[in-house]
Design an enzyme around this catalytic site. Structure first.
Site: not given
Ligand code: ZN
Length: 234
Positions: A62, A117, A195
């Protein structure tokens, strides 16, 4: 004169605007447990300075992904005339702490800030969600309304521009409200987290691993930020 100004506005719609981009985590965090485990004041709670983040089954981290999307987003926003500040520009170090990630946007007096993210959700769940903080007296009450507008603009642009579905495993139509994120709680400028997908889901992971898809993501995120900064109607 008017024609020249119009041409400038069209070519550089974000001239005079500052955007803070925060690629979550850092590729060297796992090598620095003492530093990133240090507890800091996240506004509503005390928590670790930073965390390592997730990764796909193929081992695409990530931290690397977040930076790649962030650098692509920076390029698009700069081309539109924005000044861009980053919380990190390499994937080899650790941190900065969540407190510093917020402070960087604050010091820059950013007009908008976005933390990028990808999630480590349940493998059967797909999709993206945008997070903003509730109105917390003394913390986020001053940025709640514009942050929510930014969240809606980014949610709509990301959905339209990438085709990524709204998260199926949490949130409400691609939106979530959280009071436990220091990067949001400590921000004095409009700020959201996104996200962008679920790295633990094979379909999402396949998309996030694609450079072409990441470029689409960056362009979609830029459209959302630009809509917010220019007040374009949703
Ligand atoms: Zn993250």
């Amino acid at each position: 004169m008017l024609a020249a100004l119009l041409a400038l506005a069209l070519a550089a719609p974000l001239a005079g605007k500052t955007v803070a981009i925060d690629p979550g985590h850092n590729g060297g965090n796992y090598l620095h447990p003492r530093e990133i485990d240090r507890v800091v004041d996240a506004g509503t709670l005390r928590k670790a300075c930073d965390t390592t983040g997730t990764e796909t089954a193929e081992g695409y981290t990530e931290a690397a992904y977040n930076l790649d999307v962030a650098l692509r987003l920076r390029a698009v926003l700069r081309a539109e005339g924005a000044r861009v500040v980053m919380t990190r520009t390499t994937n080899t170090g650790w941190g900065p702490c969540i407190t510093e990630r917020a402070a960087i946007g604050n010091r820059a007096h950013a007009d908008a800030a976005i933390s990028i993210h990808a999630d480590g959700g349940p493998s059967g769940g797909r999709g993206f969600h945008v997070i903003y903080a509730p109105s917390i007296p003394g913390l986020t009450d001053d940025i709640y309304a514009p942050s929510k507008r930014l969240a809606l603009d980014v949610r709509d642009a990301f959905h339209a521009g990438t085709g990524m579905p709204y998260a199926t495993y949490l949130g409400d139509r691609g939106l979530d409200v959280r009071s436990d994120l220091g990067g949001l709680n400590l921000s004095n400028v409009p700020k959201v987290f996104i996200e962008t997908g679920n790295m633990r889901n094979s379909t999402d992971a396949g998309l996030l691993e694609s450079p072409a898809f990441r470029e689409r993501e960056a362009r979609a995120l830029a459209r959302g930020v630009t809509a917010f900064l220019t007040g374009a109607a949703r």
